[in-house]
Design a protein around this motif. Structure first.
Motif, short mmCIF file in Angstrom:
data_model
loop_
_atom_site.label_atom_id
_atom_site.label_comp_id
_atom_site.label_asym_id
_atom_site.label_seq_id
_atom_site.Cartn_x
_atom_site.Cartn_y
_atom_site.Cartn_z
N GLN A 41 0.80 -1.22 0.00
CA GLN A 41 0.00 0.00 0.00
C GLN A 41 0.83 1.27 0.00
O GLN A 41 0.39 2.32 -0.49
N LYS A 42 2.04 1.21 0.52
CA LYS A 42 2.89 2.40 0.58
C LYS A 42 3.09 2.99 -0.82
O LYS A 42 3.17 4.21 -0.98
N VAL A 43 3.15 2.13 -1.83
CA VAL A 43 3.31 2.58 -3.21
C VAL A 43 2.14 3.46 -3.63
O VAL A 43 2.33 4.46 -4.34
N LEU A 44 0.94 3.11 -3.21
CA LEU A 44 -0.24 3.88 -3.60
C LEU A 44 -0.18 5.29 -3.04
O LEU A 44 -0.54 6.26 -3.71
N TYR A 45 0.27 5.41 -1.79
CA TYR A 45 0.44 6.75 -1.22
C TYR A 45 1.44 7.56 -2.04
O TYR A 45 1.22 8.74 -2.33
N ARG A 46 2.54 6.94 -2.39
CA ARG A 46 3.58 7.63 -3.16
C ARG A 46 3.03 8.19 -4.47
O ARG A 46 3.25 9.36 -4.81
N ILE A 47 2.33 7.34 -5.21
CA ILE A 47 1.88 7.74 -6.54
C ILE A 47 0.77 8.78 -6.45
O ILE A 47 0.71 9.72 -7.26
N ALA A 48 -0.10 8.66 -5.46
CA ALA A 48 -1.14 9.67 -5.27
C ALA A 48 -0.52 11.02 -4.91
O ALA A 48 -0.99 12.07 -5.36
N LEU A 49 0.53 11.01 -4.10
CA LEU A 49 1.22 12.26 -3.76
C LEU A 49 1.88 12.86 -5.00
O LEU A 49 1.86 14.08 -5.20
N ALA A 50 2.45 12.01 -5.85
CA ALA A 50 3.06 12.49 -7.09
C ALA A 50 2.01 13.11 -8.00
O ALA A 50 2.25 14.14 -8.65
N LEU A 51 0.82 12.51 -8.05
CA LEU A 51 -0.27 13.08 -8.84
C LEU A 51 -0.66 14.46 -8.31
O LEU A 51 -0.91 15.39 -9.08
N LEU A 52 -0.69 14.57 -6.99
CA LEU A 52 -1.04 15.85 -6.37
C LEU A 52 -0.01 16.92 -6.73
O LEU A 52 -0.36 18.07 -7.03
N LYS A 53 1.27 16.55 -6.71
CA LYS A 53 2.33 17.49 -7.07
C LYS A 53 2.18 17.95 -8.53
O LYS A 53 2.30 19.14 -8.85
N HIS A 54 1.91 17.00 -9.42
CA HIS A 54 1.77 17.35 -10.83
C HIS A 54 0.50 18.16 -11.08
O HIS A 54 0.48 19.02 -11.98
N PHE A 55 -0.54 17.91 -10.31
CA PHE A 55 -1.76 18.70 -10.45
C PHE A 55 -1.48 20.17 -10.12
O PHE A 55 -1.93 21.07 -10.83
N ARG A 56 -0.74 20.39 -9.06
CA ARG A 56 -0.42 21.78 -8.69
C ARG A 56 0.37 22.47 -9.80
O ARG A 56 0.11 23.63 -10.15
N LEU A 57 1.32 21.74 -10.38
CA LEU A 57 2.12 22.32 -11.46
C LEU A 57 1.25 22.62 -12.69
O LEU A 57 1.47 23.61 -13.39
N ALA A 58 0.25 21.76 -12.93
CA ALA A 58 -0.59 21.92 -14.11
C ALA A 58 -1.52 23.13 -14.00
O ALA A 58 -1.83 23.78 -15.01
N VAL A 59 -1.97 23.44 -12.79
CA VAL A 59 -2.92 24.54 -12.62
C VAL A 59 -2.24 25.86 -12.25
O VAL A 59 -2.87 26.92 -12.29
N ALA A 60 -0.96 25.81 -11.88
CA ALA A 60 -0.23 27.04 -11.54
C ALA A 60 0.09 27.81 -12.83
O ALA A 60 0.29 27.20 -13.89
N PRO A 61 0.17 29.15 -12.78
CA PRO A 61 -0.05 29.99 -11.59
C PRO A 61 -1.49 30.46 -11.43
O PRO A 61 -1.83 31.12 -10.46
N ALA A 62 -2.35 30.13 -12.40
CA ALA A 62 -3.72 30.65 -12.35
C ALA A 62 -4.55 30.02 -11.24
O ALA A 62 -5.49 30.63 -10.74
N GLY A 63 -4.19 28.79 -10.83
CA GLY A 63 -4.96 28.10 -9.81
C GLY A 63 -6.14 27.37 -10.42
O GLY A 63 -6.37 27.42 -11.64
N PRO A 64 -6.92 26.68 -9.61
CA PRO A 64 -8.10 25.95 -10.11
C PRO A 64 -9.04 26.87 -10.87
O PRO A 64 -9.25 28.02 -10.48
N GLN A 65 -9.61 26.35 -11.97
CA GLN A 65 -10.44 27.17 -12.84
C GLN A 65 -11.92 27.17 -12.45
O GLN A 65 -12.68 28.01 -12.92
N GLY A 66 -12.33 26.24 -11.63
CA GLY A 66 -13.74 26.16 -11.25
C GLY A 66 -13.90 26.07 -9.75
O GLY A 66 -12.94 26.19 -8.98
N SER A 67 -15.14 25.85 -9.34
CA SER A 67 -15.43 25.77 -7.91
C SER A 67 -15.38 24.34 -7.39
O SER A 67 -15.44 24.13 -6.18
N ASP A 68 -15.26 23.38 -8.29
CA ASP A 68 -15.27 21.97 -7.89
C ASP A 68 -13.87 21.39 -8.05
O ASP A 68 -13.50 20.88 -9.11
N ILE A 69 -13.07 21.47 -7.00
CA ILE A 69 -11.70 21.00 -7.06
C ILE A 69 -11.64 19.48 -7.23
O ILE A 69 -10.73 18.94 -7.88
#
Length: 380
Positions: free
Chosen positions: A295-323
Motif C-alpha cells: 500500500q505504501k506505493v499507492l500513497y507515493r503515486i497519489a502524492l506524485a499526482l497531487l504534485k503534478h496537479f499543482r504544477l498543471a494549474v499554476a499559476p492561475a490556480g483551479p479554474q472552477g469551484s469543484d476541485i
C-alpha cells in the motif's frame, strides 16, 4: 545431469504448465489423495541444468482470453525481462518493476504476477483456486450470473472493467461474488474490484485470478497491508493521506485547502485517483510495483499526482469551484501532462515514512475515527 525439484502449483496449468511432469511408475501411487483446504497435489518437476525458464515467452497458455485486445494499449517497446528475474534480490526486483522491466509484455506479466503473489505472506487457511471452483460451481451452476447481486461491501465503490471483454466482465462479477461469499468480514473495499479487474487481464482463468486476489486480501505481513477491508480502515487511510500531503506536498496542500471547503472530503478520493482514475496503461504500471511493495506505493503515486496537479494549474490556480472534479479530470487525462515513467520517478523520489511509521499513523487515525463514532461496518 538432471535436477529434480518439488513444485506446489496453486492452480492447474500455472507453474507446472511450463514444465514436463514425471510419469509415475507402474503400480506406483500418484500421491493425489484427499486434500485439505488450500492444498494442491505435489508435482515432480524434472529439468536439465542447461534449461532455463524464460519468463518472457511469446505466448502464455490461456492468458488474455478475458481481454478486448482492441482496447489494450500497444506496448511502446518489447520487454527485456532477465531470465533469472525471480531469483534477483528483493531490492533489485523492486527496481526492475519501477523501471517497467516487464511493462512491454502481456505474457511476461501473466507469468510473473501469480509467482510474485505466491510470495505474499498470508493466513494459513486462505481460499485458493480449487475452493473457488467448488464455490463457483455451487453458486453459478444453474441460475445466470446476472441474477446474483454484487456483494454489499461494494456499495458505493467503483467497479472498473478497463480492457475486459464481455466474457471478462462476467468473470469479474463472479469473482467478486465469490469473494463476498468466502470473506464475509469485508464490509467496505474500494480498491478490491479494480485489483480484481486488472489481475484478470493477466490470468489463465477465473480461479487463478481469485486465488491471487485472495492472497492479497489475506496478507498478514507486518505493517504491509494490501487492501483495506472496512469503512473504518478506508477512512483512516484517507486521513493518513491527508497527513502525508500536508507534510510532503505543502504547496499542493495549500492549493487544495484554499479551493475546498472540506480538505478531507477531497482527500477521501485519493484512492479513486489511482483506481479507476488512471488510464489502464498507468494503472497496470502501478500494479507492477504494488504487488512487490504494498500500500505504501499507492500513497507515493497519489502524492506524485497531487504534485503534478499543482504544477498543471499554476499559476492561475483551479479554474472552477469543484476541485474534486478538476482533480478527476486531470488524472483521467494524465498522459497529456506527464508520462508514466516520469510519474513513477517523482513518486519514488518522495522520502516517505517507513511502513511501520505509516502503520502507526493509520492506527492513530483509526482511533480518532472510533472516538468520533465511525465504525467498521459503516458505509459511505
Amino acid at each position: 545431469m538432471l535436477q529434480v525439484g518439488l513444485s506446489l502449483p496453486r492452480s492447474p496449468g500455472a507453474a507446472a504448465a511450463a514444465f514436463p511432469m514425471a510419469e509415475p511408475a507402474a503400480g506406483e501411487d500418484s500421491g493425489t489423495g484427499p486434500e485439505l483446504l488450500g492444498s494442491s497435489p505435489v508435482t515432480i518437476v524434472v529439468t536439465s541444468e542447461a534449461d532455463t525458464w524464460d519468463i518472457d515467452t511469446s505466448s502464455c497458455l490461456g492468458c488474455g482470453h478475458f481481454v478486448d485486445w482492441d482496447k489494450m494499449p500497444e506496448a511502446r517497446q518489447a520487454a527485456q525481462i532477465p531470465r533469472d528475474v525471480l531469483g534477483r534480490p528483493p531490492k533489485e526486483l523492486k527496481r526492475l518493476a519501477r523501471e517497467g522491466c516487464w511493462a512491454g509484455s502481456h505474457a511476461g506479466r501473466a507469468r510473473l504476477y501469480p509467482r510474485l503473489i505466491q510470495r505474499v505472506s498470508c493466513r494459513l487457511v486462505t481460499p485458493d483456486a480449487p475452493v473457488y471452483r467448488d464455490v463457483a460451481a455451487r453458486l453459478f451452476g444453474k441460475p445466470s450470473v446476472s441474477s446474483h447481486p454484487l456483494p454489499e461491501f461494494l456499495e458505493g465503490c467503483p467497479v472498473p472493467t478497463y480492457c475486459l471483454n464481455p466474457h471478462g466482465v462476467t468473470a469479474l462479477k463472479k469473482i467478486l461474488i465469490c469473494v463476498g461469499a468466502l470473506f464475509p468480514d469485508i464490509t467496505h473495499s474500494p480498491l478490491l474490484p479494480a485489483l480484481a479487474a486488472l489481475l484478470l487481464h493477466y490470468s489463465q482463468d477465473e480461479a487463478q485470478c481469485f486465488e491471487s486476489l485472495s492472497r492479497l486480501i489475506a496478507s498478514n505481513a507486518p505493517h504491509a497491508a494490501y487492501i483495506d477491508q472496512s469503512f473504518l480502515a478506508h477512512q483512516a487511510s484517507c486521513m493518513t493521506f491527508g497527513d502525508m500531503a500536508s507534510k510532503h506536498c505543502p504547496a499542493a496542500h495549500r492549493l487544495i485547502a484554499g479551493a475546498a471547503d472540506n480538505v478531507l472530503e477531497v482527500y477521501s478520493e485519493w484512492l479513486w485517483w489511482l483506481f479507476p482514475g488512471l488510464p489502464f496503461a498507468y494503472a497496470v504500471r502501478v500494479l507492477d510495483v504494488f504487488l512487490l511493495e504494498g500500500q505504501k506505493v499507492l500513497y507515493r503515486i497519489a502524492l506524485a499526482l497531487l504534485k503534478h496537479f499543482r504544477l498543471a494549474v499554476a499559476p492561475a490556480g483551479p479554474q472552477g469551484s469543484d476541485i474534486k472534479a478538476e482533480l478527476r479530470a486531470f488524472v483521467g487525462n494524465i498522459a497529456q501532462h506527464v508520462s508514466v515513467e516520469k510519474l513513477l520517478e517523482r513518486a519514488f523520489g518522495i522520502r516517505l515514512f517507513s511502513r511501520k511509521e505509516i502503520w502507526l499513523l493509520q492506527m492513530a487515525n483509526r482511533k480518532a475515527l472510533v472516538e468520533r463514532g465511525i465504525t467498521v461496518v459503516q458505509r459511505r
